[in-house]
Design an enzyme around this catalytic site. Structure first.
Site, PDB file in Angstrom:
ATOM      1  N   GLU A  80       1.770   0.366  -4.914  1.00  0.00           N
ATOM      2  CA  GLU A  80       1.327   1.652  -5.442  1.00  0.00           C
ATOM      3  C   GLU A  80       2.511   2.623  -5.421  1.00  0.00           C
ATOM      4  O   GLU A  80       2.900   3.077  -4.350  1.00  0.00           O
ATOM      5  CB  GLU A  80       0.211   2.220  -4.566  1.00  0.00           C
ATOM      6  CG  GLU A  80      -1.054   1.379  -4.539  1.00  0.00           C
ATOM      7  CD  GLU A  80      -2.123   2.000  -3.642  1.00  0.00           C
ATOM      8  OE1 GLU A  80      -3.228   2.239  -4.123  1.00  0.00           O
ATOM      9  OE2 GLU A  80      -1.834   2.244  -2.460  1.00  0.00           O
ATOM     10  N   ASP A 108       0.848  -1.172   0.000  1.00  0.00           N
ATOM     11  CA  ASP A 108       0.000   0.000   0.000  1.00  0.00           C
ATOM     12  C   ASP A 108       0.900   1.245   0.000  1.00  0.00           C
ATOM     13  O   ASP A 108       1.882   1.302   0.750  1.00  0.00           O
ATOM     14  CB  ASP A 108      -0.858  -0.043   1.274  1.00  0.00           C
ATOM     15  CG  ASP A 108      -1.958   0.984   1.278  1.00  0.00           C
ATOM     16  OD1 ASP A 108      -2.831   0.900   0.404  1.00  0.00           O
ATOM     17  OD2 ASP A 108      -1.943   1.867   2.158  1.00  0.00           O
TER      18      ASP A 108
END
Ligand code: CA
Length: 710
Positions: free
Chosen positions: A432, A403
């Site tokens: 990400e 994340d």
């Protein structure tokens, strides 16, 4: 006025017009002790203060100047070689259980004292009586104690006194916990083994591009009442085989297996905050991007969150069930922030060390959660590495999705990948790579921009997402599949894995393994809801065509396809773009809807089969993509046509032609062959021959794709 400790004997004190300060007006206090100043060097706006004795970081320090007490910020010192040489500890931390005794280790050079608190019960609401055992500190800032005897089944916390604040914390290294993760649990991991565990193994991959990732939430997969699943909303729900709904559609694990994806990516399954989802109250819903105990499964997904063994065994049962079907399990990990800084065991045990701060001492907020962790600090880097290796080895996890990976430094991500792969298995590591505002030099962030520095790591490709279906932050904007014009070149980049294919078709990646190709995920609108919001007044068949085209582009492009669960049956969340805490009825996988959209499900399934059977869609090297893919020229606007030639990547098929039509009308396209087999058209997908063409002019229906081969 701000001041930083640079090394244990040097402070930089920043003040306007510092040359007018009289040296005798400055003194330095470390706790209650005055530290003698050896020398001061004055320059414009900065005074370098050299001390006779070292600052002791167990105490807060101040510069006393006239009537001001200016707190000295230690963060630069925490990054220094002097600090790391003195305090970095590379050994095992946490509770180390053996039948004859348990050893406890907590790292905190700032603590003045640490006590072990031993409890009989895991629930603080039930009983708070405990045995208190003082721990001893070694020179590395490591606090240790060992207790003789078998303490399996006991619970523990630490009472930490730091900067004169006493707080009880859960061991950040706890591997088992009681209800709501409020106390660590001492368990014997040998007893967590379940049937088939020793022989359990995830699938081996040679290239990330050989995988098809399906993003799931444990709860959503079985929360729908008519799922045919007994253990609804739980780990065990996903271990149930051959489940079907009353309309006889496959559900849960059975659905995933039927679809044919190779990996699931499981949304947070570590223990997340009880403030967001109380394990005593099963109606609470939260996605769980609020990590508390990083090394423990979430209790609300277990049948008994009170018993520390149950969540561990049940998560393992789920993993075994996936592996038995040949499906890999990738874990969504959220190291970039914690649930709450003030409750954080990291911050309470060593304030200021584990989190990034601005020069004014405020917590960095690139994550939007108000507490960016400091992956570049050696002991937090170690924590991330230890945690990931623990999940890989103890739980047989096959890959990790980070994340907000852009908040982590490159060195940490590189080390994680290297350490995981050192066992001989190739693990998937991706995340990400957004560029966010956090106090880490741009050149050190694990962003898409720096992706060439970490070619073994994958990145969610937002350009792919937005070119196919329209910008994610502008709900009404359309993309290639919904008739927006001028995107042909962007689609060419998508097709070629966003590598450097040619002067005009150039993406950021050095390898197709780096491009996680997706059009939707748990965040933002589902693909279906995006189509509904951006294309008003279209009939349902038109919208279905758009969805099928989006899935088709994802599965026929080079790179790593990623599908949000339910995209295969036009999942809707009723237009909710952020459903992290909304009820099950919004978030669930609605199996009635699957029945209703069975044609889209079957179409997706066919495309997955096509990809799985044909390595030409899964090239591993950028040079192979440059060599084997050729775009057909002079095609009508809003269409892209390409040839994959030369039995690419060992494919049985010599030539494959793929055409995407983003127009609301039919188009005709000239191809270099007359009699070619069609295996996928607007209605049917797969790798079987549907029919042969009899002309070199091919007609493509509106908003659809065609795949042909010879
Ligand atoms: Ca929890």
């Amino acid at each position: 006025m701000i001041a930083f400790l640079i090394n244990s004997k040097k402070i930089n004190f920043y003040k306007k017009d510092s040359e007018f300060i009289k040296p005798e007006n400055i003194s330095v206090k470390n706790g209650n002790n005055q530290i003698n100043i050896d020398k001061m060097n004055f320059s414009n706006n900065c005074i370098e203060i050299l001390l006779k004795n070292s600052i002791n970081i167990k105490y807060i320090s101040y510069i006393i100047y006239e009537n001001n007490d200016i707190k000295i910020n230690y963060c630069n010192f925490f990054d220094s070689d002097e600090f790391n040489d003195k305090y970095y500890y590379d050994g095992t931390l946490g509770a180390i259980y053996e039948k004859k005794g348990t050893c406890f280790k907590l790292w905190s050079p700032a603590a003045q004292s640490v006590d072990l608190l031993l409890y009989k019960y895991g629930d603080p609401a039930f009983s708070s009586s405990c045995i208190k055992i003082p721990m001893a500190e070694n020179e590395k800032g490591l606090w240790i104690t060992a207790i003789r005897g078998n303490f399996e089944g006991y619970y523990y916390n630490y009472l930490v006194n730091v900067y004169d604040n006493e707080s009880e914390i859960v061991d950040p290294y706890a591997k088992a916990v009681g209800i709501n993760g409020l106390r660590g649990a001492i368990i014997n991991f040998d007893k967590t083994s379940i049937k088939g565990w020793n022989a359990d193994k995830g699938p081996e991959i040679n290239s990330y591009t050989d995988s098809i990732i399906y993003e799931i939430s444990i709860r959503d997969m079985s929360s729908f009442l008519d799922s045919g699943i007994k253990n609804r909303k739980l780990f065990l729900g996903l271990s149930e085989e051959n489940t079907v709904s009353s309309k006889n559609v496959t559900t849960g694990l059975n659905h995933i297996k039927e679809l044919g994806v190779t990996h699931v990516q499981v949304m947070p399954s570590f223990d997340f905050s009880y403030g967001n989802a109380d394990e005593k109250n099963p109606s609470d819903y939260n996605w769980g991007y609020n990590p508390v105990n990083y090394n423990v499964p979430e209790g609300s997904y277990s049948t008994d969150p009170f018993d520390p063994y149950v969540r561990i065994r049940e998560m393992k049962k789920m993993i075994v069930a996936f592996h038995k079907k040949g499906i890999g399990v990738n874990m969504d990990v959220v190291f970039n922030h914690t649930a709450n800084i003030y409750e954080s065991s990291f911050e309470k045990s060593f304030p200021g060390y584990f989190f990034r701060t601005s020069i004014y001492g405020t917590y960095a907020n690139g994550s939007g959660c108000g507490n960016d962790t400091a992956s570049e600090r050696k002991m937090f880097r170690k924590y991330m590495i230890d945690s990931v290796l623990f999940w890989a080895h103890e739980y047989h996890i096959d890959g990790f999705r980070f994340d907000l990976m852009g908040l982590h430094d490159i060195e940490t991500m590189k080390t994680i990948k290297k350490r995981l792969d050192s066992s001989g298995k190739k693990y998937m590591v991706y995340g990400e790579g957004w560029d966010l505002d956090t106090p880490l030099p741009d050149s050190e962030k694990s962003t898409i921009e720096n992706s060439y520095k970490i070619p073994q790591i994958g990145f969610f490709n937002d350009k792919f997402r937005d070119s196919v279906k329209g910008n994610v932050f502008c709900e009404e904007e359309r993309g290639f599949i919904s008739g927006k014009e001028g995107l042909e070149n962007e689609i060419c980049k998508d097709i070629t894995g966003s590598i450097d294919y040619s002067e005009d078709v150039k993406g950021p990646f050095v390898s197709p393994e780096q491009s996680i190709n997706y059009v939707s995920c748990h965040d933002n609108l589902t693909l279906w809801d995006k189509i509904e919001k951006s294309v008003k007044n279209a009939d349902i068949n038109t919208k279905k065509s758009m969805a099928k085209l989006a899935i088709g582009i994802t599965l026929t492009s080079q790179g790593v396809p990623f599908l949000h669960s339910g995209i295969d049956f036009c999942r809707t969340k009723n237009g909710e773009s952020n459903s992290y805490n909304l009820p099950d009825k919004i978030n669930c996988m609605d199996w009635d809807r699957k029945y209703e959209f069975m044609d889209v499900f079957n179409y997706t399934k066919g495309l997955i089969k096509l990809r799985n059977e044909h390595p030409a869609f899964r090239m591993k090297k950028a040079e192979d993509i440059r060599k084997n893919i050729e775009f057909l020229k002079n095609t009508p606007k809003n269409t892209v046509a390409f040839l994959i030639k030369n039995h690419a990547n060992g494919d049985l098929w010599e030539n494959i032609i793929v055409i995407y039509n983003g127009n609301f009308q039919n188009v005709k396209i000239h191809i270099p062959y007359k009699n070619i087999n069609v295996c996928t058209d607007e209605n049917t997908s797969g790798d079987d021959i549907l029919y042969k063409t009899d002309s070199d002019e091919i007609e493509i229906k509106p908003l659809s794709l065609k795949v042909m081969f010879n």
